[in-house]
Design a protein around this motif. Sequence first.
Motif, PDB file in Angstrom:
ATOM      1  N   SER A 161       0.836  -1.184   0.000  1.00 40.39           N
ATOM      2  CA  SER A 161       0.000   0.000   0.000  1.00 40.39           C
ATOM      3  C   SER A 161       0.873   1.237   0.000  1.00 40.39           C
ATOM      4  O   SER A 161       2.041   1.182   0.375  1.00 40.39           O
ATOM      5  CB  SER A 161      -0.921   0.002   1.232  1.00 40.39           C
ATOM      6  OG  SER A 161      -1.903   1.004   1.107  1.00 40.39           O
ATOM      7  N   TRP A 162       0.294   2.353  -0.439  1.00 40.89           N
ATOM      8  CA  TRP A 162       1.019   3.607  -0.529  1.00 40.89           C
ATOM      9  C   TRP A 162       0.225   4.715   0.141  1.00 40.89           C
ATOM     10  O   TRP A 162      -1.000   4.627   0.254  1.00 40.89           O
ATOM     11  CB  TRP A 162       1.280   3.958  -1.998  1.00 40.89           C
ATOM     12  CG  TRP A 162       2.177   2.970  -2.676  1.00 40.89           C
ATOM     13  CD1 TRP A 162       3.532   3.047  -2.787  1.00 40.89           C
ATOM     14  CD2 TRP A 162       1.794   1.742  -3.309  1.00 40.89           C
ATOM     15  NE1 TRP A 162       4.017   1.949  -3.447  1.00 40.89           N
ATOM     16  CE2 TRP A 162       2.972   1.123  -3.790  1.00 40.89           C
ATOM     17  CE3 TRP A 162       0.574   1.095  -3.510  1.00 40.89           C
ATOM     18  CZ2 TRP A 162       2.975  -0.092  -4.449  1.00 40.89           C
ATOM     19  CZ3 TRP A 162       0.559  -0.119  -4.171  1.00 40.89           C
ATOM     20  CH2 TRP A 162       1.749  -0.698  -4.640  1.00 40.89           C
ATOM     21  N   PRO A 163       0.897   5.783   0.580  1.00 39.49           N
ATOM     22  CA  PRO A 163       0.187   6.886   1.241  1.00 39.49           C
ATOM     23  C   PRO A 163      -0.833   7.540   0.317  1.00 39.49           C
ATOM     24  O   PRO A 163      -0.610   7.672  -0.896  1.00 39.49           O
ATOM     25  CB  PRO A 163       1.307   7.864   1.609  1.00 39.49           C
ATOM     26  CG  PRO A 163       2.547   7.036   1.649  1.00 39.49           C
ATOM     27  CD  PRO A 163       2.364   5.985   0.589  1.00 39.49           C
ATOM     28  N   LEU A 164      -1.933   7.980   0.894  1.00 41.37           N
ATOM     29  CA  LEU A 164      -3.015   8.591   0.130  1.00 41.37           C
ATOM     30  C   LEU A 164      -2.773  10.069  -0.145  1.00 41.37           C
ATOM     31  O   LEU A 164      -3.031  10.551  -1.252  1.00 41.37           O
ATOM     32  CB  LEU A 164      -4.324   8.421   0.911  1.00 41.37           C
ATOM     33  CG  LEU A 164      -5.550   9.171   0.386  1.00 41.37           C
ATOM     34  CD1 LEU A 164      -6.034   8.542  -0.911  1.00 41.37           C
ATOM     35  CD2 LEU A 164      -6.661   9.151   1.433  1.00 41.37           C
ATOM     36  N   ALA A 165      -2.275  10.790   0.854  1.00 41.42           N
ATOM     37  CA  ALA A 165      -2.217  12.247   0.779  1.00 41.42           C
ATOM     38  C   ALA A 165      -1.423  12.744  -0.427  1.00 41.42           C
ATOM     39  O   ALA A 165      -0.284  12.350  -0.653  1.00 41.42           O
ATOM     40  CB  ALA A 165      -1.603  12.805   2.064  1.00 41.42           C
ATOM     41  N   MET A 166      -2.041  13.592  -1.213  1.00 43.77           N
ATOM     42  CA  MET A 166      -1.450  14.259  -2.374  1.00 43.77           C
ATOM     43  C   MET A 166      -0.710  13.284  -3.285  1.00 43.77           C
ATOM     44  O   MET A 166       0.422  13.509  -3.711  1.00 43.77           O
ATOM     45  CB  MET A 166      -0.516  15.377  -1.919  1.00 43.77           C
ATOM     46  CG  MET A 166      -0.510  16.564  -2.853  1.00 43.77           C
ATOM     47  SD  MET A 166      -2.166  17.264  -3.065  1.00 43.77           S
ATOM     48  CE  MET A 166      -1.850  18.452  -4.353  1.00 43.77           C
ATOM     49  N   SER A 167      -1.365  12.172  -3.594  1.00 44.15           N
ATOM     50  CA  SER A 167      -0.732  11.093  -4.355  1.00 44.15           C
ATOM     51  C   SER A 167      -0.873  11.266  -5.865  1.00 44.15           C
ATOM     52  O   SER A 167      -0.976  10.298  -6.608  1.00 44.15           O
ATOM     53  CB  SER A 167      -1.321   9.745  -3.929  1.00 44.15           C
ATOM     54  OG  SER A 167      -2.740   9.772  -3.960  1.00 44.15           O
ATOM     55  N   ILE A 168      -0.885  12.523  -6.343  1.00 43.79           N
ATOM     56  CA  ILE A 168      -0.819  12.742  -7.786  1.00 43.79           C
ATOM     57  C   ILE A 168       0.565  12.335  -8.283  1.00 43.79           C
ATOM     58  O   ILE A 168       1.539  12.334  -7.525  1.00 43.79           O
ATOM     59  CB  ILE A 168      -1.106  14.207  -8.159  1.00 43.79           C
ATOM     60  CG1 ILE A 168      -0.160  15.160  -7.415  1.00 43.79           C
ATOM     61  CG2 ILE A 168      -2.563  14.569  -7.914  1.00 43.79           C
ATOM     62  CD1 ILE A 168      -0.258  16.605  -7.856  1.00 43.79           C
ATOM     63  N   THR A 169       0.656  11.992  -9.556  1.00 47.94           N
ATOM     64  CA  THR A 169       1.928  11.612 -10.165  1.00 47.94           C
ATOM     65  C   THR A 169       2.000  12.223 -11.555  1.00 47.94           C
ATOM     66  O   THR A 169       1.059  12.861 -12.018  1.00 47.94           O
ATOM     67  CB  THR A 169       2.053  10.080 -10.284  1.00 47.94           C
ATOM     68  OG1 THR A 169       1.090   9.607 -11.244  1.00 47.94           O
ATOM     69  CG2 THR A 169       1.823   9.399  -8.937  1.00 47.94           C
ATOM     70  N   HIS A 170       3.137  11.992 -12.239  1.00 44.54           N
ATOM     71  CA  HIS A 170       3.218  12.410 -13.648  1.00 44.54           C
ATOM     72  C   HIS A 170       2.815  11.274 -14.584  1.00 44.54           C
ATOM     73  O   HIS A 170       2.884  11.407 -15.800  1.00 44.54           O
ATOM     74  CB  HIS A 170       4.629  12.911 -13.986  1.00 44.54           C
ATOM     75  CG  HIS A 170       5.726  11.989 -13.581  1.00 44.54           C
ATOM     76  ND1 HIS A 170       5.962  10.791 -14.214  1.00 44.54           N
ATOM     77  CD2 HIS A 170       6.647  12.090 -12.600  1.00 44.54           C
ATOM     78  CE1 HIS A 170       6.987  10.204 -13.653  1.00 44.54           C
ATOM     79  NE2 HIS A 170       7.430  10.962 -12.665  1.00 44.54           N
ATOM     80  N   ASP A 171       2.369  10.153 -14.014  1.00 44.06           N
ATOM     81  CA  ASP A 171       1.938   9.004 -14.813  1.00 44.06           C
ATOM     82  C   ASP A 171       0.524   9.255 -15.338  1.00 44.06           C
ATOM     83  O   ASP A 171      -0.426   9.387 -14.567  1.00 44.06           O
ATOM     84  CB  ASP A 171       1.968   7.751 -13.938  1.00 44.06           C
ATOM     85  CG  ASP A 171       1.716   6.473 -14.722  1.00 44.06           C
ATOM     86  OD1 ASP A 171       1.582   6.547 -15.961  1.00 44.06           O
ATOM     87  OD2 ASP A 171       1.639   5.408 -14.086  1.00 44.06           O
TER      88      ASP A 171
END
Length: 346
Positions: A161-171
């Motif tokens: 799992s990965w953190p939720l907060a501000m999880s925008i990416t360039h993908d």
Amino acid sequence: MTPLRTALATLTLAAATLATPAFADAPKVDVAGSADHPVLKRFTGSVLVGYAQQDWDQRSFPDASGVSKTENDKFNRPVVLEGKVTRLFYLSPLGKSPLEVYRNHQQALAAAGFKPTWGCENEAQGCVKAYFALDGYERAKGMQWAEGDLPAAGGQHRGSSWPLAMSITHDQARMTVGTLSSGGRTLHLLLFTSMASNEHTNRAVTYVEIVEPKAMPTGQVTVDAKAIGQGLQAEGKVALYGLFFDTGKTDVKPDSATQLDQMAALLKAQPALKVLIVGHTDNVGAIDANLALSEGRAKAVVAALTQRGIAAGRLQARGVANFAPVASNGSEDGRAKNRRVEMVLQ
């Protein structure tokens, strides 16, 4: 993806795979106290997992030239906007692609009369640079987040799992910036959609910022007795924005007490001082009504000062409506400055 970004992504996934703590599921309900902005509804099935709203703040948006061609983390000519700021972060349903989410937002915005200023849909158009220019760390400051994580959708990373907060990416990132008219106002809107954290979450996220230009709230700084005395000595008058009234009303509101106390303190310290209390309005409404309103407010201030032990013979109330503006009445900011009470030397 460049070799550096590929290496960073590999390291991130490896760290997530090796992690042993139990992670929370993805949020299923909106973060407490949040709400969609009236001008933009969410993609169906999305959860509003991040939210912040400031009554008055400052944000920077890209202008029509977009991102810098020479720097990787800058908008080319950022436009500084001030007003009411709303920030929203949506987690899309499992399996929905960033493209589907972005296109739906595009269609909804176009139907509402959105006028794009700049946008991008791939790396060549500047979306990777836009991602870094957004600076998620800064944009996330002060936001409230729902409890939960971004679990892997399955496969070799199941259980990670990965953190939720501000999880925008360039993908698969896409971005649009522009203006939208609503209720006689022009709102500025920025929308960024991408994969959530990485492809293994199989989710899209959308970050939205909306700035509604408005006048900064005034009357938030009380003028103390010393400053009032200095103003009277230097100019023969001083404007007091710490006195509050409801629209169209003459009663002094309770939160004016601090300013009234400071006015009374000066008058007690200088027992020979006699002053006029002068009410002013903006130019909204008829002159006669504004004359009555401004004088009524001045009389209410005089009454409040006499209740604090100041002899009535030292005070006179006058109202001058909108005859003596200190700013243009063409803007809300100017009108706010014109709505004031002044203490004037007799």
